[in-house]
Write a protein that holds these residues in place. Structure first.
Motif, PDB file in Angstrom:
ATOM      1  N   LYS A  58      41.869  39.286  35.027  1.00 18.11           N
ATOM      2  CA  LYS A  58      43.052  39.342  35.893  1.00 18.11           C
ATOM      3  C   LYS A  58      43.434  40.768  36.287  1.00 18.11           C
ATOM      4  O   LYS A  58      44.201  40.967  37.231  1.00 18.11           O
ATOM      5  N   ASP A  59      42.882  41.776  35.562  1.00 19.94           N
ATOM      6  CA  ASP A  59      43.140  43.163  35.938  1.00 19.94           C
ATOM      7  C   ASP A  59      42.281  43.594  37.126  1.00 19.94           C
ATOM      8  O   ASP A  59      42.561  44.619  37.757  1.00 19.94           O
ATOM      9  N   ILE A  60      41.234  42.815  37.443  1.00 21.75           N
ATOM     10  CA  ILE A  60      40.349  43.145  38.560  1.00 21.75           C
ATOM     11  C   ILE A  60      40.829  42.477  39.845  1.00 21.75           C
ATOM     12  O   ILE A  60      40.867  43.090  40.906  1.00 21.75           O
ATOM     13  N   VAL A  61      41.182  41.195  39.754  1.00 22.38           N
ATOM     14  CA  VAL A  61      41.623  40.453  40.932  1.00 22.38           C
ATOM     15  C   VAL A  61      42.550  39.328  40.473  1.00 22.38           C
ATOM     16  O   VAL A  61      42.401  38.786  39.388  1.00 22.38           O
ATOM     17  N   LYS A  62      43.513  39.005  41.324  1.00 23.08           N
ATOM     18  CA  LYS A  62      44.398  37.876  41.019  1.00 23.08           C
ATOM     19  C   LYS A  62      43.586  36.590  41.014  1.00 23.08           C
ATOM     20  O   LYS A  62      42.584  36.475  41.716  1.00 23.08           O
ATOM     21  N   ASP A 202      45.908  33.961  49.551  1.00 19.53           N
ATOM     22  CA  ASP A 202      47.223  33.368  49.309  1.00 19.53           C
ATOM     23  C   ASP A 202      48.099  33.488  50.551  1.00 19.53           C
ATOM     24  O   ASP A 202      47.640  33.896  51.622  1.00 19.53           O
ATOM     25  N   GLU A 203      49.364  33.141  50.383  1.00 14.84           N
ATOM     26  CA  GLU A 203      50.275  33.120  51.543  1.00 14.84           C
ATOM     27  C   GLU A 203      50.495  34.507  52.131  1.00 14.84           C
ATOM     28  O   GLU A 203      50.925  34.646  53.286  1.00 14.84           O
ATOM     29  N   ASN A 204      50.182  35.552  51.339  1.00 16.39           N
ATOM     30  CA  ASN A 204      50.333  36.930  51.836  1.00 16.39           C
ATOM     31  C   ASN A 204      49.013  37.514  52.329  1.00 16.39           C
ATOM     32  O   ASN A 204      48.941  38.700  52.657  1.00 16.39           O
ATOM     33  N   GLY A 205      47.981  36.687  52.348  1.00 18.34           N
ATOM     34  CA  GLY A 205      46.676  37.166  52.788  1.00 18.34           C
ATOM     35  C   GLY A 205      45.931  37.951  51.727  1.00 18.34           C
ATOM     36  O   GLY A 205      44.928  38.604  52.030  1.00 18.34           O
ATOM     37  N   GLU A 206      46.410  37.884  50.474  1.00 21.16           N
ATOM     38  CA  GLU A 206      45.744  38.611  49.391  1.00 21.16           C
ATOM     39  C   GLU A 206      44.577  37.804  48.820  1.00 21.16           C
ATOM     40  O   GLU A 206      44.639  36.572  48.747  1.00 21.16           O
ATOM     41  N   LEU A 207      43.554  38.528  48.370  1.00 14.74           N
ATOM     42  CA  LEU A 207      42.363  37.902  47.815  1.00 14.74           C
ATOM     43  C   LEU A 207      42.656  37.323  46.429  1.00 14.74           C
ATOM     44  O   LEU A 207      43.264  37.980  45.589  1.00 14.74           O
ATOM     45  N   VAL A 208      42.209  36.081  46.182  1.00 17.81           N
ATOM     46  CA  VAL A 208      42.477  35.392  44.919  1.00 17.81           C
ATOM     47  C   VAL A 208      41.192  34.701  44.443  1.00 17.81           C
ATOM     48  O   VAL A 208      40.544  33.973  45.207  1.00 17.81           O
ATOM     49  N   LEU A 209      40.834  34.922  43.174  1.00 17.58           N
ATOM     50  CA  LEU A 209      39.690  34.250  42.558  1.00 17.58           C
ATOM     51  C   LEU A 209      40.078  32.808  42.252  1.00 17.58           C
ATOM     52  O   LEU A 209      41.152  32.551  41.704  1.00 17.58           O
ATOM     53  N   ALA A 210      39.198  31.854  42.569  1.00 13.75           N
ATOM     54  CA  ALA A 210      39.575  30.438  42.445  1.00 13.75           C
ATOM     55  C   ALA A 210      38.442  29.596  41.873  1.00 13.75           C
ATOM     56  O   ALA A 210      37.406  30.117  41.482  1.00 13.75           O
TER      57      ALA A 210
END
Length: 233
Positions: A58-62, A202-210
Motif C-alpha cells: 500500500k506504500d507503493i500504490v493505493k 478511482d473517482e479522482n482519476g487516481e491509479l488503484v491496484l485491484a
C-alpha cells in the motif's frame, strides 16, 4: 444482492454506487476452464493472500480494499460460509489490460531465442531459460472478456490509449510492486516467476491496484531450493 459479475473463481456484488463485495469461491480454473471439483478452503486462502499483499504494497500504490472486517460487510455476507472469503472494495473504472511482469519464460523466452522483440521490446544480454532479467520486462495484454483472446500491447499502444503520464506510471508501479514482492518471497524460499496485475481509476482519476494480487491464481511460484537456471522448474 445484485450480482454484477461472475468470474472463473470470484463473484462480484454491488453494495452501492461506490462499493462492491468480492466473494472468492473454491472453484478451480485451469487454462480458462472451470474444473468440476472445487478445492475446499481454496477461496479463503486466495482471499487472505490478496489481503496480505495489498497491505504490504500500500506504500507503493493505493488498492481497492475498503475492509475485510465481517462487521463492515452487508448483512447478506455475515454467514459463516463467507468468513475470510469476502472483501469490501471501491468501485473503480477498470483499465482493460492485464499487466504481466516476470522472468524469461513462455512466449517471452521464444521471442528472445529468435532474436525478436516481445511486446515491442528487445531483450538484450545473455540469458538462459527461467533466468531473472536484470530488469524485469512488463508485457501488458488486452483483457479478454471471455475465453482466452488476449493480445500483447506495446508501450506505444498503451501511450496511445491511456496517455504518456498514465502509461509511464503504470509501468513504474508494476516494476516496483514486482521487485518488492519478489524480494519478500525470495527471502522466504519462494521465487515469483511472473504475475498478473490489474488496475483501475478511482473517482479522482487516481491509479488503484485491484482484483487479486500475487496469488497462485495470478502468478507462478517456484521453489527456490529446487530452482536451476536453464531448466524449466
Amino acid at each position: 444482492m445484485k450480482k454484477i459479475g461472475s468470474g472463473k473463481v470470484r463473484e462480484i456484488y454491488e453494495v452501492s454506487d461506490k462499493e462492491l463485495v468480492i466473494y472468492t469461491t473454491d472453484r478451480v480454473s485451469a487454462f480458462d476452464v472451470i474444473l468440476p471439483t472445487p478445492v475446499p478452503e481454496k477461496g479463503r486462502v486466495l482471499n487472505q493472500l490478496s489481503l496480505f499483499w495489498f497491505d504490504l504494497t500500500k506504500d507503493i500504490v493505493k488498492n481497492h480494499l475498503v475492509s475485510a472486517d465481517p462487521k463492515d460487510m452487508p448483512e447478506e455476507f455475515s454467514k459463516e460460509e463467507y468468513k475470510d472469503r469476502v472483501m469490501l472494495v471501491k468501485k473503480l473504472k477498470m483499465l482493460p489490460y492485464e499487466f504481466i511482469i516476470g522472468v524469461t519464460c513462455g512466449s517471452m523466452w521464444k521471442a528472445y531465442k529468435a532474436g525478436e522483440p516481445f511486446c515491442g521490446q528487445v531483450i538484450t544480454g545473455d540469458y538462459q531459460l527461467a533466468q531473472k532479467l536484470e530488469k524485469p520486462i512488463l508485457t501488458p495484454s488486452t483483457k479478454a472478456t471471455e475465453g482466452h483472446d488476449e493480445y500483447s500491447v506495446t508501450h506505444e499502444g498503451l501511450v496511445k490509449d491511456l496517455g504518456e503520464e498514465l502509461a509511464q506510471k503504470l509501468e513504474d508501479t508494476c516494476l516496483r510492486l514486482f521487485e518488492k514482492c519478489y524480494d519478500y518471497a525470495y527471502e522466504r524460499g519462494i521465487i515469483i516467476a511472473d504475475t498478473k496485475l490489474e488496475f483501475g481509476l478511482d473517482e479522482n482519476g487516481e491509479l488503484v491496484l485491484a482484483d487479486e494480487v500475487f496469488t497462485p491464481d495470478s502468478s507462478r511460484f517456484w521453489n527456490r531450493d529446487e530452482y536451476q537456471v536453464g531448466t524449466p522448474p
